[in-house]
Design an enzyme around this catalytic site. Sequence first.
Site, PDB file in Angstrom:
ATOM      1  N   THR A 282      -3.213   7.320   9.244  1.00 16.91           N
ATOM      2  CA  THR A 282      -3.500   7.048   7.988  1.00 16.91           C
ATOM      3  C   THR A 282      -4.153   6.172   7.923  1.00 16.91           C
ATOM      4  OG1 THR A 282      -2.154   7.586   7.125  1.00 16.91           O
ATOM      5  CG2 THR A 282      -3.249   9.450   8.125  1.00 16.91           C
ATOM      6  N   THR A 283      -4.034   5.053   8.563  1.00 14.62           N
ATOM      7  CA  THR A 283      -4.003   4.038   7.791  1.00 14.62           C
ATOM      8  C   THR A 283      -5.119   3.061   8.894  1.00 14.62           C
ATOM      9  OG1 THR A 283      -1.614   3.104   8.136  1.00 14.62           O
ATOM     10  CG2 THR A 283      -1.811   3.651   6.110  1.00 14.62           C
TER      11      THR A 283
ATOM     12  N   HIS B 187       1.042  -1.121  -0.282  1.00 14.71           N
ATOM     13  CA  HIS B 187       0.210  -0.215  -0.186  1.00 14.71           C
ATOM     14  C   HIS B 187       1.039   1.429  -0.187  1.00 14.71           C
ATOM     15  CE1 HIS B 187       0.492  -1.258   4.205  1.00 14.71           C
ATOM     16  NE2 HIS B 187       0.874   0.002   4.521  1.00 14.71           N
TER      17      HIS B 187
ATOM     18  N   HIS C 157       2.440   8.853   0.193  1.00 18.01           N
ATOM     19  CA  HIS C 157       1.206   8.692  -0.535  1.00 18.01           C
ATOM     20  C   HIS C 157       0.846   9.398  -1.791  1.00 18.01           C
ATOM     21  CE1 HIS C 157      -0.319   7.083   3.778  1.00 18.01           C
ATOM     22  NE2 HIS C 157       0.408   7.313   3.721  1.00 18.01           N
TER      23      HIS C 157
END
Length: 285
Positions: free
Chosen positions: A218-219, A98, A126
């Site tokens: 944020t995950t 990811h 990101h």
Amino acid sequence: MARRRDDVALAAITFAIVALCARYASAVGTTPQSSFSYREGDPTGPTKWATLQKDWDVCDSGTEQSPIDVAKVEVSEDLDPLQQTYEPGDAVMHNRLHDFMLNWTGGNGGLTIEGKKYKLKQVHWHVPSEHTVNGTRFDAEMHMVHEDSTDAKSKAVVAVLFSAKAGKSSKLLRDLKPYFERLAGKQNGTEEVKGPVVDPAAWIDKASGYYGYEGSLTTPPCTQGVLWTIMSKVADASKEEIHSIESVKEANARPAQKINSRVVRYYKAAGATEAPAPAPAPEAT
């Protein structure tokens, strides 16, 4: 019959090991990508994260979730410049499916924020940015994840926003681009390559102001209590450099979360132009 019992016992042990690994991965914020996605409307997408594992419920119920849109802020007189104690060290690059992550094989120093010392543990990227400023989303965002030197559960993340609008190259991303490209397309989530010697002291612009607020990872598991520092001076990057980060996945940005009653504070660096209301605009490079 004995063989069947052995098979059942082996399956039970395997299941227990997998479950233990999943819990550990979730706790440190490195959950395998196969268990969640960033695709809107997907059964494992951001709006469904809270339903995927029992300890992920805060992804939906939490009132201090990240990222956010930085809009209304308060200029704070009691914030100080970030005090760096970073050191160069040998880096290792990972493809976590990811995202791409970088960490160090030895010491790499840290940062003092609001009087508390944090040690830099890892860095990841990101595309596009997760945080937005006055509704503006940027081409990429780097997260420098720190832990309190006396309490590993206490985390602080420094975020750097990148824009390819000016078409200028980023030395940081240019140096790492060959490693992103080597790791691109790896599928098992355990791939890593030895990286260059990296000095994170060059990654934070000392002339930049910053936004600060209380948020979360944020995950998944979206753990709250994370101290966020978002550098207000946007860094340059070329489109090719942005694409090299993006090659790990089409997009890996969680949508903005509700700010609720939180206050975002702004530190204005010495010599910076006066910030307009309601929020300081992203600073030009």
